[in-house]
Design a protein around this motif. Structure first.
Motif, PDB file in Angstrom:
ATOM      1  N   LYS A   1      23.043 -16.708  32.775  1.00 35.71           N
ATOM      2  CA  LYS A   1      21.824 -17.352  33.329  1.00 35.71           C
ATOM      3  C   LYS A   1      21.781 -17.263  34.691  1.00 35.71           C
ATOM      4  N   ASN A   2      22.748 -17.368  35.466  1.00 36.39           N
ATOM      5  CA  ASN A   2      22.547 -17.163  37.115  1.00 36.39           C
ATOM      6  C   ASN A   2      24.214 -16.687  37.431  1.00 36.39           C
ATOM      7  N   ARG A   3      24.287 -16.636  38.955  1.00 38.12           N
ATOM      8  CA  ARG A   3      25.556 -16.275  39.305  1.00 38.12           C
ATOM      9  C   ARG A   3      26.745 -17.189  39.212  1.00 38.12           C
ATOM     10  N   ARG A   4      26.371 -18.494  38.819  1.00 33.95           N
ATOM     11  CA  ARG A   4      27.449 -19.613  38.722  1.00 33.95           C
ATOM     12  C   ARG A   4      27.671 -19.248  37.222  1.00 33.95           C
ATOM     13  N   HIS A   5      26.932 -18.957  36.366  1.00 38.24           N
ATOM     14  CA  HIS A   5      27.393 -18.722  34.977  1.00 38.24           C
ATOM     15  C   HIS A   5      28.409 -17.513  35.080  1.00 38.24           C
ATOM     16  N   LEU A   6      27.944 -16.347  35.631  1.00 37.28           N
ATOM     17  CA  LEU A   6      28.898 -15.267  35.605  1.00 37.28           C
ATOM     18  C   LEU A   6      30.318 -15.618  36.193  1.00 37.28           C
ATOM     19  N   SER A   7      30.399 -16.307  37.427  1.00 39.59           N
ATOM     20  CA  SER A   7      31.603 -16.722  38.092  1.00 39.59           C
ATOM     21  C   SER A   7      32.391 -17.528  37.272  1.00 39.59           C
TER      22      SER A   7
ATOM     23  N   ALA B   1      37.239 -14.974  47.339  1.00 39.51           N
ATOM     24  CA  ALA B   1      35.868 -15.190  47.413  1.00 39.51           C
ATOM     25  C   ALA B   1      34.962 -13.935  47.530  1.00 39.51           C
ATOM     26  N   LEU B   2      35.549 -12.936  48.353  1.00 33.92           N
ATOM     27  CA  LEU B   2      35.110 -11.811  48.176  1.00 33.92           C
ATOM     28  C   LEU B   2      34.776 -11.065  46.555  1.00 33.92           C
ATOM     29  N   ALA B   3      35.793 -11.227  46.072  1.00 36.01           N
ATOM     30  CA  ALA B   3      35.675 -10.756  44.534  1.00 36.01           C
ATOM     31  C   ALA B   3      34.615 -11.370  43.846  1.00 36.01           C
ATOM     32  N   ARG B   4      34.374 -12.622  44.083  1.00 37.27           N
ATOM     33  CA  ARG B   4      33.173 -13.340  43.491  1.00 37.27           C
ATOM     34  C   ARG B   4      31.727 -12.877  43.758  1.00 37.27           C
ATOM     35  N   LYS B   5      31.708 -12.804  45.054  1.00 41.56           N
ATOM     36  CA  LYS B   5      30.456 -12.328  45.727  1.00 41.56           C
ATOM     37  C   LYS B   5      30.196 -10.528  45.245  1.00 41.56           C
ATOM     38  N   LEU B   6      31.317 -10.089  45.158  1.00 38.59           N
ATOM     39  CA  LEU B   6      31.324  -8.622  44.817  1.00 38.59           C
ATOM     40  C   LEU B   6      30.839  -8.391  43.260  1.00 38.59           C
ATOM     41  N   ILE B   7      31.374  -9.253  42.479  1.00 39.28           N
ATOM     42  CA  ILE B   7      30.910  -9.127  40.946  1.00 39.28           C
ATOM     43  C   ILE B   7      29.490  -9.501  40.876  1.00 39.28           C
ATOM     44  N   VAL B   8      29.031 -10.362  41.475  1.00 40.13           N
ATOM     45  CA  VAL B   8      27.661 -11.007  41.559  1.00 40.13           C
ATOM     46  C   VAL B   8      26.924  -9.952  42.016  1.00 40.13           C
ATOM     47  N   ALA B   9      27.231  -9.388  43.054  1.00 38.81           N
ATOM     48  CA  ALA B   9      26.366  -8.254  43.678  1.00 38.81           C
ATOM     49  C   ALA B   9      26.246  -7.066  42.554  1.00 38.81           C
TER      50      ALA B   9
END
Length: 379
Positions: free
Chosen positions: A274-280, A351-359
């Protein structure tokens, strides 16, 4: 799933094990929950039991009844869900970690208690209480089979490491440390080998080392054959790898290899978020705060998601800093750690891994290249 009418539904929960299946039934014609024990993998008996229960409830109530079955995900995978669905029986696969557990010091736990508790939660879930438990998305047969490439590779790599360590340990027993187990000329190195104190190498120990080398060779051949199968599946757009296009896109980024691209495509990006939070959250990279009264602290990330993908995400984050140093994410990481002298990079990399996976997720879904990232064709 459409919410069925509770008055016209027969609820069935199955507690699976290798030897026995315990089936809990809650139907309109039953005064209380009924438990039936079946032999393990007795699917004809299970289907007959469900249909007999539905027929008895329909005869008593005068209205057509529908069955809803659930069981926990685990050792048996999804084959039972597919079999029951093919028979026209609605089946839910449940995440066992989503059940609320009694926190008494010694709670009662038996197959009967588990099955009866599950059928009550199933009834609540079908009544509209979506917090009763969480259901698991059942992958297609092709999606499930595509995961075997990287999962088997992980197991083979672990076996190879174990063989190498074992060979080194056996050689070290006699003071020999100059032989590298990864060398293809190991047979020549073993000819006439002596111990560190000048004695001939013990016969039985040498035979064990040779057998260990042969197992290592066999494992290496399997890894090579698996890599060829993987490359063939990715080179041809076939049903062997449904997320072919996404894997090709990911592999086009500098710092992302073929193994990483296929793992992320099969394990993560083949799903809908649904969104980046769901993915994380699916990756277990979301924070877990603890707030009670005046106590507020962070417990770190939840680690409650897909472990192989989460591990790979951390590894990719380190690779991203090396191969994409001018990207926006790499610059953010350097600035973030520089402004916090006490911040350890091993903590900030999460934190970088979370941002990278979303990107990367946005990249495969919309084609939006991560800011400042370089494609391999541009290098």
């Amino acid at each position: 799933m459409m919410t069925p009418s509770i008055a016209a539904t027969c609820f069935v929960a199955i507690d699976l094990s290798k030897s026995k299946w315990l089936v809990a039934l809650d139907a309109p014609h039953l005064a209380k929950i009924k438990s039936v024990r079946l032999d393990g993998f007795d699917t004809p008996g299970l289907i007959d039991l469900v249909r007999a229960t539905v027929a008895a409830a329909t005869e008593l109530c005068g209205a057509d009844q529908r069955p809803v079955v659930c069981f926990e995900t685990g050792y048996d995978g999804f084959w039972l869900q597919r079999l029951l669905s093919n028979e026209g029986i609605e089946t839910l696969v449940v995440d066992p970690t989503s059940f609320l557990v009694n926190r008494r010091a010694r709670r009662v736990k038996t197959d009967r208690v588990d099955a009866e508790g599950m059928v009550v939660l199933l009834k609540n879930y079908c009544s509209g209480d979506r917090k009763a438990f969480r259901t698991v998305r059942v992958p297609t047969v092709a999606e499930e089979d595509a995961k075997r490439f990287h999962r088997e590779r992980k197991r083979l790599m672990s076996e190879r490491t174990g063989h190498i360590n074992r060979i080194r340990a056996l050689l070290a027993l006699q003071g020999v440390r100059h032989i590298n187990p990864a060398m293809v000329t190991w047979r020549k190195k073993l000819d006439g080998l002596e111990t560190a104190d000048g004695r001939p190498f013990p016969d039985q120990l040498m035979r064990e080392i040779v057998r260990s080398f042969e197992r290592l060779e066999l494992t290496n051949k399997m890894i090579k054959a698996l890599a060829e199968e993987r490359d063939e599946a990715l080179a041809t757009e076939s049903e062997r790898f449904p997320e072919h296009e996404k894997a090709v896109l990911l592999e086009g980024l500098r710092g992302v290899g073929r193994h990483s691209a296929m793992l992320l495509s099969a394990e993560v990006f083949g799903r809908e978020f649904k969104n980046r939070r769901h993915l994380s959250s699916y990756l277990g990279l979301t924070p877990s705060p603890y707030s009670s009264g005046d106590v507020e602290r962070s417990q770190g990330i939840s680690k409650a998601g897909n472990r192989p993908a989460r591990t790979l995400g951390i590894e990719l984050a380190w690779c991203w800093l090396r191969y994409q140093p001018q990207s926006a994410l790499a610059r953010w990481f350097r600035k973030y750690t520089a402004e916090r002298p006490g911040m350890r990079k091993k903590v900030a990399i999460v934190a970088l891994a979370r941002k990278l996976i979303v990107a990367l997720w946005r990249y495969v879904e919309t084609g939006l290249v991560p800011s400042g990232a370089v494609l391999k064709a541009e290098v």
